[in-house]
Write a protein that holds these residues in place. Structure first.
Motif, PDB file in Angstrom:
ATOM      1  N   ILE A  80      34.728  33.758  30.660  1.00  9.37           N
ATOM      2  CA  ILE A  80      35.917  33.621  29.862  1.00  9.37           C
ATOM      3  C   ILE A  80      36.871  33.840  31.200  1.00  9.37           C
ATOM      4  CG2 ILE A  80      37.673  34.954  28.733  1.00  9.37           C
ATOM      5  CD1 ILE A  80      35.497  35.939  27.078  1.00  9.37           C
ATOM      6  N   LEU A  81      37.910  32.655  31.367  1.00 10.10           N
ATOM      7  CA  LEU A  81      38.771  32.536  32.540  1.00 10.10           C
ATOM      8  C   LEU A  81      39.795  33.612  32.393  1.00 10.10           C
ATOM      9  CD1 LEU A  81      39.941  31.086  34.813  1.00 10.10           C
ATOM     10  CD2 LEU A  81      41.450  29.819  33.231  1.00 10.10           C
ATOM     11  N   ILE A  82      39.635  34.817  33.643  1.00 10.77           N
ATOM     12  CA  ILE A  82      40.453  35.935  33.614  1.00 10.77           C
ATOM     13  C   ILE A  82      41.833  35.363  34.644  1.00 10.77           C
ATOM     14  CG2 ILE A  82      40.710  38.285  34.414  1.00 10.77           C
ATOM     15  CD1 ILE A  82      38.797  37.815  32.065  1.00 10.77           C
ATOM     16  N   HIS A  83      41.769  34.932  35.606  1.00 12.35           N
ATOM     17  CA  HIS A  83      42.723  34.421  36.574  1.00 12.35           C
ATOM     18  C   HIS A  83      42.391  33.198  37.210  1.00 12.35           C
ATOM     19  CE1 HIS A  83      45.352  37.855  36.735  1.00 12.35           C
ATOM     20  NE2 HIS A  83      44.119  38.723  36.472  1.00 12.35           N
ATOM     21  N   ASP A  84      43.657  32.474  37.347  1.00 13.12           N
ATOM     22  CA  ASP A  84      43.364  31.077  37.929  1.00 13.12           C
ATOM     23  C   ASP A  84      44.633  31.068  39.104  1.00 13.12           C
ATOM     24  OD1 ASP A  84      43.511  28.354  38.910  1.00 13.12           O
ATOM     25  OD2 ASP A  84      43.476  27.725  36.640  1.00 13.12           O
ATOM     26  N   GLY A  85      43.917  30.891  40.434  1.00 11.55           N
ATOM     27  CA  GLY A  85      44.882  30.943  41.825  1.00 11.55           C
ATOM     28  C   GLY A  85      44.326  30.315  42.583  1.00 11.55           C
ATOM     29  N   THR A  86      44.497  30.716  43.951  1.00 10.98           N
ATOM     30  CA  THR A  86      44.031  30.024  45.186  1.00 10.98           C
ATOM     31  C   THR A  86      43.093  30.985  46.173  1.00 10.98           C
ATOM     32  OG1 THR A  86      46.188  30.355  46.218  1.00 10.98           O
ATOM     33  CG2 THR A  86      46.058  28.230  45.111  1.00 10.98           C
ATOM     34  N   ILE A  87      42.494  30.358  46.884  1.00 11.05           N
ATOM     35  CA  ILE A  87      41.685  31.228  47.933  1.00 11.05           C
ATOM     36  C   ILE A  87      41.802  30.567  49.188  1.00 11.05           C
ATOM     37  CG2 ILE A  87      39.305  30.148  47.490  1.00 11.05           C
ATOM     38  CD1 ILE A  87      38.284  33.133  47.413  1.00 11.05           C
ATOM     39  N   ASN A  88      41.682  31.309  50.097  1.00  9.10           N
ATOM     40  CA  ASN A  88      41.630  30.685  51.566  1.00  9.10           C
ATOM     41  C   ASN A  88      40.996  31.581  52.556  1.00  9.10           C
ATOM     42  OD1 ASN A  88      44.346  32.313  51.517  1.00  9.10           O
ATOM     43  ND2 ASN A  88      43.944  32.309  53.533  1.00  9.10           N
ATOM     44  N   LEU A  89      40.301  30.860  53.443  1.00  8.80           N
ATOM     45  CA  LEU A  89      39.371  31.874  54.375  1.00  8.80           C
ATOM     46  C   LEU A  89      40.393  32.570  55.409  1.00  8.80           C
ATOM     47  CD1 LEU A  89      36.620  32.122  55.804  1.00  8.80           C
ATOM     48  CD2 LEU A  89      37.397  30.206  57.405  1.00  8.80           C
ATOM     49  N   VAL A  90      39.949  33.790  55.634  1.00 10.41           N
ATOM     50  CA  VAL A  90      40.739  34.852  56.571  1.00 10.41           C
ATOM     51  C   VAL A  90      39.939  34.703  58.044  1.00 10.41           C
ATOM     52  CG1 VAL A  90      41.712  36.836  56.883  1.00 10.41           C
ATOM     53  CG2 VAL A  90      41.788  36.065  54.643  1.00 10.41           C
ATOM     54  N   ASN A  94      30.613  38.976  60.247  1.00 10.94           N
ATOM     55  CA  ASN A  94      29.427  39.142  59.607  1.00 10.94           C
ATOM     56  C   ASN A  94      29.422  38.691  58.252  1.00 10.94           C
ATOM     57  OD1 ASN A  94      28.308  40.349  61.901  1.00 10.94           O
ATOM     58  ND2 ASN A  94      29.150  42.022  61.474  1.00 10.94           N
ATOM     59  N   THR A  95      30.620  38.776  57.643  1.00 13.64           N
ATOM     60  CA  THR A  95      30.752  38.313  56.286  1.00 13.64           C
ATOM     61  C   THR A  95      31.794  37.201  56.180  1.00 13.64           C
ATOM     62  OG1 THR A  95      32.605  39.991  55.911  1.00 13.64           O
ATOM     63  CG2 THR A  95      30.257  40.341  55.239  1.00 13.64           C
ATOM     64  N   ILE A  96      32.172  36.503  55.223  1.00  9.27           N
ATOM     65  CA  ILE A  96      33.198  35.677  54.978  1.00  9.27           C
ATOM     66  C   ILE A  96      34.365  36.374  54.334  1.00  9.27           C
ATOM     67  CG2 ILE A  96      33.800  33.600  53.998  1.00  9.27           C
ATOM     68  CD1 ILE A  96      30.990  32.661  54.011  1.00  9.27           C
ATOM     69  N   LYS A  97      35.525  36.655  55.128  1.00  6.21           N
ATOM     70  CA  LYS A  97      36.609  37.244  54.520  1.00  6.21           C
ATOM     71  C   LYS A  97      37.401  36.190  54.012  1.00  6.21           C
ATOM     72  CE  LYS A  97      36.343  41.158  57.797  1.00  6.21           C
ATOM     73  NZ  LYS A  97      35.768  42.416  56.666  1.00  6.21           N
ATOM     74  N   VAL A  98      37.988  36.435  52.506  1.00  8.42           N
ATOM     75  CA  VAL A  98      38.695  35.601  51.914  1.00  8.42           C
ATOM     76  C   VAL A  98      40.302  36.284  51.251  1.00  8.42           C
ATOM     77  CG1 VAL A  98      37.056  33.923  51.602  1.00  8.42           C
ATOM     78  CG2 VAL A  98      37.369  35.714  49.744  1.00  8.42           C
ATOM     79  N   ASN A  99      41.008  35.535  51.018  1.00  8.28           N
ATOM     80  CA  ASN A  99      42.033  36.044  50.247  1.00  8.28           C
ATOM     81  C   ASN A  99      42.453  35.291  48.943  1.00  8.28           C
ATOM     82  OD1 ASN A  99      44.659  38.159  50.625  1.00  8.28           O
ATOM     83  ND2 ASN A  99      45.558  36.357  50.266  1.00  8.28           N
ATOM     84  N   PHE A 100      42.459  36.014  47.816  1.00 10.36           N
ATOM     85  CA  PHE A 100      42.692  35.256  46.569  1.00 10.36           C
ATOM     86  C   PHE A 100      44.216  35.493  46.203  1.00 10.36           C
ATOM     87  CE2 PHE A 100      43.305  35.535  42.039  1.00 10.36           C
ATOM     88  CZ  PHE A 100      42.724  34.382  41.630  1.00 10.36           C
ATOM     89  N   LYS A 101      44.929  34.488  45.821  1.00 13.98           N
ATOM     90  CA  LYS A 101      46.270  34.842  45.567  1.00 13.98           C
ATOM     91  C   LYS A 101      46.264  34.335  43.791  1.00 13.98           C
ATOM     92  CE  LYS A 101      48.541  33.796  49.807  1.00 13.98           C
ATOM     93  NZ  LYS A 101      49.482  33.023  50.592  1.00 13.98           N
ATOM     94  N   GLY A 102      46.802  35.284  43.111  1.00 12.21           N
ATOM     95  CA  GLY A 102      46.911  35.151  41.866  1.00 12.21           C
ATOM     96  C   GLY A 102      48.090  34.081  41.417  1.00 12.21           C
ATOM     97  N   VAL A 103      49.130  34.235  42.304  1.00 16.65           N
ATOM     98  CA  VAL A 103      50.277  33.468  42.130  1.00 16.65           C
ATOM     99  C   VAL A 103      50.644  32.875  43.330  1.00 16.65           C
ATOM    100  CG1 VAL A 103      52.825  33.403  41.311  1.00 16.65           C
ATOM    101  CG2 VAL A 103      51.130  35.100  40.047  1.00 16.65           C
ATOM    102  N   ASP A 104      50.523  31.406  43.708  1.00 18.77           N
ATOM    103  CA  ASP A 104      50.916  30.807  44.914  1.00 18.77           C
ATOM    104  C   ASP A 104      52.454  30.244  44.717  1.00 18.77           C
ATOM    105  OD1 ASP A 104      50.132  30.321  47.456  1.00 18.77           O
ATOM    106  OD2 ASP A 104      49.554  28.325  46.747  1.00 18.77           O
ATOM    107  N   PHE A 105      53.061  30.551  43.633  1.00 18.76           N
ATOM    108  CA  PHE A 105      54.536  30.041  43.379  1.00 18.76           C
ATOM    109  C   PHE A 105      55.394  30.302  44.687  1.00 18.76           C
ATOM    110  CE2 PHE A 105      58.360  30.318  41.539  1.00 18.76           C
ATOM    111  CZ  PHE A 105      58.695  29.101  41.183  1.00 18.76           C
TER     112      PHE A 105
END
Length: 619
Positions: A80-90, A94-105
């Protein structure tokens, strides 16, 4: 189970992943815009994740910032879709650090309006044929484009006359300066007054100067030796600009299906604006010689942040922009108040609901800086319309006499000083007197002060939109109209900050004005497109009155702000499906009372969604 999709591909998740989500109701915010939130988390450096993000662990994969761009991202739980947004590599270590934005407006629109692409108009035809009547010239294409903008038929923007305050505000054809020249044929010396001819004044005194005789913006003289065209400043439909700024993700709004369709945004700036008498050309964005000639519409837009523009529109009409599942909806607040309760959360409450109260507030509304008439002990001549003021007769006994009378237009509450005097002139040694009639706008009659409660805090519902006003103004049917038989119509008027010169006044305004198309008016048996800063039969831009902004858009919200309300917070057990179906502007029921949601906070883990902490405020 938790799933995160990037570019429609599932990413590998760590076993201990936790994503803390925050969603706030923009109707509760002064800006009425979706409130941005973001969250950072780590992803394992699996082959799948490295491939999805372009192998950020490889030095050779980095070309500038190509791997740090934004990708679409969806968060699912149990499918079930909970959130739709954007993600970008930070970063990638040792890991892939990412940032999710729920509102890119907000981030996308945190730029000046004129930096956004709102379209372009091209004008076919040749350079070097300076003739508005020659189909081979781009002048001809420009004229036809402009003609199609009159009378409210274009779906995106229109053109209609707006008068401009200048140093020649009451329009004198003859200037004070007199020049002498010697005629070798007659052997005589002639003295003549310099003039302000229509070919020049229609460009200086008007945005979109319209010719009611030819029913377009084109002017010529009786011998066809001179021609000119009103400078076209596009007047944008509010819907067109908002659609362009928000984009295709705006799936629902009242700007097309309601009276808000009539709201127009005038522009007062053109990038390459100049005025010429001897060789009038269309004002375009294209360099001289470029074909086809073109007008970039953003070259006309004000120097206002795009987010600020949206805030001003939403606040004025009591609207809220809601983000839901990656899309945007503009809702009228009165519709939010009218909607039924969506869910009963009584059985969902875990523990106690911590209660508090929201004090009643004073709803402070109006335009931020209206120009009110400040003189005291002045007797007004009250008339219902501008036409009645214009028709009021006066008598000048001789050429040294003058006339002045202060009028109150009761339909608009505008105050004018109407004046008249004779201006001396001389043409080839023949003396005469030009009757000069002026209409000087002094401001609005100050309304009775609203009753305020000193004990209440203010809720700021004021608008910093700067409105135009209506005024009689001179118009022309040709370039050689009789200068001593001036004709007047009623049009909106703009007072630029600098009235000295068109090149000096031509700066991107840092404020917003609104107009509405108010039908066609008639002068001397000819129609012209009429704009009003006050409203039309469908909508009023006045705050008070039976059909004003308060009664039509703000009433329910104002009544809600002006009463004390119960508020509180609690922990609620909601399923993924309930979160999916929930809109942040929904009403919920709890223990016999109805509430709006102010804020939701919850954590999504790999195998569960933690209980939701919800801040609620009573309907």
């Amino acid at each position: 189970m938790l799933e995160i999709k990037v570019k429609k591909l599932n990413v590998d998740l760590p076993s201990d992943i936790s994503i803390a989500m925050t969603v706030e109701n923009p109707m509760m915010a002064e800006e009425r815009l979706p409130i941005p939130y973001s969250l950072a988390f780590d992803l394992p450096m699996t082959p799948r994740n490295l491939q999805i993000f372009g192998y950020p662990n490889r030095m050779g994969a980095h070309l500038g910032d190509n791997l740090f761009k934004t990708y679409p991202c969806q968060i699912y739980f149990q499918g079930i879709l909970i959130h739709d947004g954007t993600i970008n590599l930070v970063s990638c270590e040792n890991t892939i650090k990412v940032n999710f934005k729920g509102v890119d407006f907000n981030e996308n629109l945190d730029v000046a309006m004129f930096s956004k692409d709102v379209g372009e108009v091209q004008f076919s035809g040749n350079e070097g044929i300076d003739d508005f009547e020659d189909p081979q010239s781009y002048f001809y294409s420009y004229k036809n484009w402009a003609t199609g903008l009159a009378y409210n038929t274009n779906p995106n923007y229109i053109a209609a006359p707006i008068h401009v305050r200048t140093t020649n505000n009451e329009y004198r054809f003859y200037q004070n300066e007199i020049r002498s020249y010697y005629d070798r044929v007659t052997g005589l010396t002639y003295r003549s007054s310099l003039t302000n001819p229509p070919i020049l004044e229609l460009q200086k005194q008007y945005l979109n100067c319209f010719n009611p005789s030819s029913q377009n913006f084109y002017f010529k003289d009786s011998s066809n030796s001179d021609q000119a065209h009103g400078i076209i400043f596009p007047i944008f439909r509010m819907k067109y600009l908002i659609d362009k700024l928000i984009g295709s993700n705006l799936i629902e709004s009242p700007f097309e299906t309601t009276a808000l369709r009539d709201i127009l945004i005038p522009t007062f700036y053109l990038k390459n604006l100049f005025v010429t008498w001897s060789d009038p050309k269309p004002i375009t964005s294209s360099p001289l010689g470029d074909l086809p000639a073109y007008l970039t519409l953003s070259d006309c837009l004000p120097n206002i942040n795009a987010n600020k523009f949206l805030q001003m529109i939403l606040n004025l009409f009591c609207l809220t922009l809601v983000a839901h599942k990656g899309k945007f909806i503009v809702k009228e607040n009165k519709e939010v108040f009218a909607q039924p309760v969506k869910a009963n959360w009584t059985s969902k409450l875990q523990g106690v609901f911590n209660k508090s109260k929201q004090d009643a507030q004073y709803y402070d509304y109006g335009f931020e800086d209206p120009k009110y008439y400040s003189e005291e002990n002045v007797t007004f001549t009250e008339v219902a319309t501008h036409e009645a003021m214009q028709a009021k007769e006066f008598n000048l006994t001789d050429h040294d006499d003058s006339y002045s009378e202060t009028f109150l237009i009761t339909s608009t509450q505008e105050i004018f000083i109407k004046s008249a005097y004779y201006q001396y002139y001389i043409v080839q040694n023949v003396e005469g007197y030009e009757l000069v009639i002026g209409y000087d706008f002094k401001g609005y009659k100050k309304p009775k002060a609203k009753t305020e409660s000193g004990e209440k805090n203010k809720f700021n519902a004021k608008s910093d939109i700067k409105q135009l006003y209506l005024s009689p103004a001179v118009y022309w049917n040709s370039l050689n109209d009789d200068p001593l038989a001036k004709k007047f119509w009623i049009v909106p008027k703009w007072d630029p900050e600098n009235v000295q010169d068109i090149s000096v006044r031509n700066v991107r305004q840092t404020y917003l004005s609104l107009l509405v198309y108010a039908g066609n008016r008639t002068v001397s048996g000819k129609e012209y497109p009429f704009l009003s800063p006050y409203g039309n039969a469908n909508i009023s831009l006045s705050w008070d009155g039976n059909d004003g902004l308060i009664a039509r858009y703000h009433k329910d919200f104002k009544n809600w702000i002006e009463k004390a309300r119960l508020k509180g917070s609690g922990v609620f057990l909601l399923t993924a499906l309930e979160l999916n179906r929930l809109s942040i502007t929904d009403k919920v029921h709890l223990d016999g009372r109805n509430f709006y949601i102010e804020k939701l906070q919850y954590t999504i883990r790999r195998d569960r969604i933690d209980p939701v902490v919800a801040d609620l405020i009573e309907v």
